[in-house]
Scaffold this active site. Structure first.
Site, PDB file in Angstrom:
ATOM      1  N   ARG A 158     -10.288  -5.888  -5.079  1.00  0.00           N
ATOM      2  CA  ARG A 158      -8.954  -5.639  -4.490  1.00  0.00           C
ATOM      3  C   ARG A 158      -8.433  -6.875  -3.725  1.00  0.00           C
ATOM      4  O   ARG A 158      -7.813  -6.746  -2.665  1.00  0.00           O
ATOM      5  CB  ARG A 158      -8.978  -4.426  -3.541  1.00  0.00           C
ATOM      6  N   SER A 207      -5.904   5.175  -2.689  1.00  0.00           N
ATOM      7  CA  SER A 207      -7.002   5.061  -1.725  1.00  0.00           C
ATOM      8  C   SER A 207      -6.539   4.271  -0.511  1.00  0.00           C
ATOM      9  O   SER A 207      -5.969   3.191  -0.650  1.00  0.00           O
ATOM     10  CB  SER A 207      -8.190   4.327  -2.357  1.00  0.00           C
ATOM     11  N   GLU A 277      -7.198  -0.632   2.376  1.00  0.00           N
ATOM     12  CA  GLU A 277      -6.757  -1.224   1.107  1.00  0.00           C
ATOM     13  C   GLU A 277      -5.226  -1.273   1.101  1.00  0.00           C
ATOM     14  O   GLU A 277      -4.611  -2.202   0.602  1.00  0.00           O
ATOM     15  CB  GLU A 277      -7.255  -0.352  -0.051  1.00  0.00           C
TER      16      GLU A 277
HETATM   17  C1  LIG Z   1      -1.611   8.105  -6.916  1.00  0.00           C
HETATM   18  C2  LIG Z   1      -2.059   6.666  -6.769  1.00  0.00           C
HETATM   19  C3  LIG Z   1      -3.206   6.235  -7.412  1.00  0.00           C
HETATM   20  C4  LIG Z   1      -3.621   4.908  -7.284  1.00  0.00           C
HETATM   21  N1  LIG Z   1      -4.755   4.521  -7.936  1.00  0.00           N
HETATM   22  C5  LIG Z   1      -5.179   3.245  -7.830  1.00  0.00           C
HETATM   23  C6  LIG Z   1      -6.356   2.810  -8.508  1.00  0.00           C
HETATM   24  O1  LIG Z   1      -7.005   3.558  -9.224  1.00  0.00           O
HETATM   25  N2  LIG Z   1      -6.737   1.530  -8.348  1.00  0.00           N
HETATM   26  C7  LIG Z   1      -6.044   0.639  -7.581  1.00  0.00           C
HETATM   27  O2  LIG Z   1      -6.436  -0.528  -7.495  1.00  0.00           O
HETATM   28  N3  LIG Z   1      -4.917   1.023  -6.914  1.00  0.00           N
HETATM   29  C8  LIG Z   1      -4.474   2.299  -7.031  1.00  0.00           C
HETATM   30  N4  LIG Z   1      -3.334   2.689  -6.363  1.00  0.00           N
HETATM   31  C9  LIG Z   1      -2.645   1.729  -5.476  1.00  0.00           C
HETATM   32  C10 LIG Z   1      -1.498   0.945  -6.137  1.00  0.00           C
HETATM   33  O3  LIG Z   1      -0.939   1.642  -7.235  1.00  0.00           O
HETATM   34  C11 LIG Z   1      -1.942  -0.433  -6.616  1.00  0.00           C
HETATM   35  O4  LIG Z   1      -2.445  -1.218  -5.556  1.00  0.00           O
HETATM   36  C12 LIG Z   1      -0.772  -1.200  -7.259  1.00  0.00           C
HETATM   37  O5  LIG Z   1      -1.264  -2.310  -7.927  1.00  0.00           O
HETATM   38  C13 LIG Z   1       0.285  -1.653  -6.257  1.00  0.00           C
HETATM   39  O6  LIG Z   1       1.404  -2.143  -6.995  1.00  0.00           O
HETATM   40  P1  LIG Z   1       2.877  -1.995  -6.411  1.00  0.00           P
HETATM   41  O7  LIG Z   1       3.810  -2.674  -7.341  1.00  0.00           O
HETATM   42  O8  LIG Z   1       3.180  -0.588  -6.097  1.00  0.00           O
HETATM   43  O9  LIG Z   1       2.721  -2.847  -5.092  1.00  0.00           O
HETATM   44  P2  LIG Z   1       3.459  -2.581  -3.691  1.00  0.00           P
HETATM   45  O10 LIG Z   1       2.888  -1.361  -3.076  1.00  0.00           O
HETATM   46  O11 LIG Z   1       4.918  -2.658  -3.886  1.00  0.00           O
HETATM   47  O12 LIG Z   1       2.949  -3.853  -2.892  1.00  0.00           O
HETATM   48  C14 LIG Z   1       1.586  -3.989  -2.550  1.00  0.00           C
HETATM   49  C15 LIG Z   1       1.359  -5.416  -2.024  1.00  0.00           C
HETATM   50  O13 LIG Z   1       1.538  -6.333  -3.100  1.00  0.00           O
HETATM   51  C16 LIG Z   1       2.566  -7.281  -2.768  1.00  0.00           C
HETATM   52  N5  LIG Z   1       3.308  -7.550  -4.001  1.00  0.00           N
HETATM   53  C17 LIG Z   1       3.923  -6.652  -4.819  1.00  0.00           C
HETATM   54  N6  LIG Z   1       4.485  -7.296  -5.861  1.00  0.00           N
HETATM   55  C18 LIG Z   1       4.221  -8.619  -5.691  1.00  0.00           C
HETATM   56  C19 LIG Z   1       4.537  -9.810  -6.423  1.00  0.00           C
HETATM   57  N7  LIG Z   1       5.252  -9.780  -7.551  1.00  0.00           N
HETATM   58  N8  LIG Z   1       4.125 -10.996  -5.932  1.00  0.00           N
HETATM   59  C20 LIG Z   1       3.424 -11.047  -4.779  1.00  0.00           C
HETATM   60  N9  LIG Z   1       3.088  -9.976  -4.037  1.00  0.00           N
HETATM   61  C21 LIG Z   1       3.485  -8.767  -4.497  1.00  0.00           C
HETATM   62  C22 LIG Z   1       3.426  -6.610  -1.689  1.00  0.00           C
HETATM   63  O14 LIG Z   1       4.040  -7.569  -0.873  1.00  0.00           O
HETATM   64  C23 LIG Z   1       2.363  -5.812  -0.939  1.00  0.00           C
HETATM   65  O15 LIG Z   1       1.694  -6.663  -0.047  1.00  0.00           O
HETATM   66  C24 LIG Z   1      -2.887   4.001  -6.482  1.00  0.00           C
HETATM   67  C25 LIG Z   1      -1.721   4.444  -5.833  1.00  0.00           C
HETATM   68  C26 LIG Z   1      -1.306   5.754  -5.977  1.00  0.00           C
HETATM   69  C27 LIG Z   1      -0.048   6.211  -5.294  1.00  0.00           C
END
Ligand SMILES: Cc1cc2nc3c(=O)[nH]c(=O)nc-3n(C[C@H](O)[C@H](O)[C@H](O)COP(=O)(O)OP(=O)(O)OC[C@H]3O[C@@H](n4cnc5c(N)ncnc54)[C@H](O)[C@@H]3O)c2cc1C
Length: 293
Positions: A158, A207, A277
Site C-alpha cells: 500500500r 480497510s 491505510e
Molecule cells: C468497498 C471498498 C473496498 C476496497 N477494497 C480495497 C482493496 O481490496 N484493496 C485496496 O488496496 N484498496 C481497497 N479500497 C480502497 C480504495 O478503493 C483504493 O485505495 C483505491 O485505489 C483508491 O483510489 P481512489 O481513486 O478512490 O483514490 P482517492 O481516495 O481519491 O485518493 C486516495 C489517495 O490517492 C491520491 N491520488 C488519487 N489519484 C491520484 C493521482 N492521479 N495522482 C496522485 N495521487 C492521487 C489522493 O490524493 C489520496 O491521497 C476499497 C475501498 C472501498 C470503498
C-alpha cells in the site's frame, strides 16, 4: 467548476464539509495549467480520484479540489494498455479480463481510479498494482511532466514512492496471456467473497488500517472487542472489523475519534501500533508538495 461543493458527494464514506472550489480537469494539459495557475496565485490545491480511500474534514476545504474522473483516455496495445488517471480500476479489470489477459483479477472489486490505485498500490488476494505497471506519466511541483519507467520509483505494501511528490497523469500497464473464462470466473468469485465479507451496503472507505506484518488489522480490532461499536454516526462494521461505516450522517471527527480509540486500545492490549491505510485529507497542497530531489 463548482463552488461551495459538498465534499461528501466526492467520498465513498459520504463525509465532508463544503469545498471552496471543485474542478474536474478535462485533459492532462488542463490539469497541469490549473496546477501552475494555482501555484502562481498561492491557492492551495489537492487532487483526488474516486474518493474511495479518503476522509474529508467536516469544516470543508479551502482552495481547489481537483477530481480526475474526467481523465478517461484509453489506448489498447498488445497485452498493454495506456490509460489516464481517472479511469475506473474495476472497469479496466473487467475489460482486461474480457480480452483474456491476466493480471488485474484482484482489482475487479476495488472502487478507485487508476491514479489512486497506483498511489495506494491497491491490492487484494496477494496481488497488487506493482505487478502490472510498466511506466507512469507524472506532474511535479514545478510543472514538469515526466515519464518514469517502473525501475525509477518504488512500490511496497500500500505504498508508492511517488506519493506526496508527484501526481499520476497516466500509466502504461502490462498483462500476461490467460484463459478468458478462468479469469472472468476468478473475478466473479472475488466479487462474491467481497459481498459476503464487506459491508458494501453502507458508506465506507475500504480497510481503515493497514495489516501489521504477519497479522490482520481486522482480527486485532475484533479481538479487542470493537466490532459493532460506534462513536457518533461512525461504527465499526459488524461484518468486517477493519471497516468503519457511516451509519447516520457521521462526521469526520467521529471517524477520527473511533480510529484513535481503536489504535490506543490495540496498542495497550497487544503492543501493536496500527497504521491507517485511509488518507486523511486536511487543508493545503496535497499530492505535489516537493520538488524532485
Ligand atoms: C468497498 C471498498 C473496498 C476496497 N477494497 C480495497 C482493496 O481490496 N484493496 C485496496 O488496496 N484498496 C481497497 N479500497 C480502497 C480504495 O478503493 C483504493 O485505495 C483505491 O485505489 C483508491 O483510489 P481512489 O481513486 O478512490 O483514490 P482517492 O481516495 O481519491 O485518493 C486516495 C489517495 O490517492 C491520491 N491520488 C488519487 N489519484 C491520484 C493521482 N492521479 N495522482 C496522485 N495521487 C492521487 C489522493 O490524493 C489520496 O491521497 C476499497 C475501498 C472501498 C470503498
Amino acid at each position: 467548476m463548482e463552488r461551495n461543493y459538498p465534499l461528501h458527494l466526492l467520498s465513498t464514506w459520504r463525509i465532508g464539509g463544503p469545498a471552496e472550489t471543485v474542478y474536474w480537469p478535462e485533459s492532462v494539459e488542463d490539469l497541469s495549467n490549473v496546477w501552475m495557475r494555482a501555484q502562481e496565485a498561492e491557492i492551495p490545491v489537492r487532487l483526488i480520484g474516486r474518493g474511495s480511500n479518503v476522509l474529508f474534514p467536516d469544516e470543508g476545504l479551502p482552495g481547489i479540489t481537483l477530481v480526475t474522473t474526467s481523465l478517461r483516455g484509453i489506448e489498447w496495445g498488445d497485452y498493454t494498455v495506456r490509460v489516464e488517471a481517472g479511469y475506473t480500476l474495476a472497469r479496466l479489470a473487467q475489460e482486461v479480463g474480457e480480452r483474456g489477459w491476466s493480471g488485474l483479477e484482484f482489482a475487479r472489486g476495488i472502487p478507485g481510479s487508476i491514479g489512486g490505485a497506483i498511489m495506494m498500490n491497491a491490492g487484494a488476494h496477494g496481488y497488487d498494482m506493482a505487478s502490472c505497471v510498466l511506466s507512469v506519466s507524472t506532474l511535479w511541483a514545478d510543472g514538469t511532466i515526466k515519464k518514469l519507467e517502473r525501475d525509477e520509483f518504488e512500490f511496497d505494501y500500500r505504498f508508492c514512492s511517488l506519493r506526496s511528490h508527484a501526481w499520476i497523469l497516466e500509466t502504461q500497464l502490462i498483462f500476461r496471456p490467460g484463459e478468458r473464462e478462468q479469469i472472468l470466473r476468478s473475478m466473479k468469485e472475488n466479487l462474491t467473497k467481497r459481498t459476503a465479507n464487506q459491508p458494501l451496503e453502507e458508506p465506507n472507505a475500504g480497510s481503515v488500517f493497514r495489516n501489521p506484518p504477519g497479522d490482520s488489522a481486522g482480527r486485532l480490532i475484533e479481538a479487542a472487542g470493537w466490532k459493532g461499536k460506534s462513536i457518533g454516526g461512525a461504527k465499526v462494521s459488524e461484518k468486517h472489523a477493519n471497516f468503519i461505516v457511516n451509519t447516520a450522517q457521521a462526521k469526520s471527527a467521529d471517524v477520527l475519534a473511533l480510529i484513535e480509540s481503536i489504535k490506543l486500545d490495540v496498542q495497550l492490549k497487544y503492543g501493536i501500533t496500527l497504521q491507517t491505510e485511509v488518507e486523511s485529507i486536511l487543508t493545503g497542497n496535497r499530492g505535489v508538495t516537493k520538488k524532485e530531489e
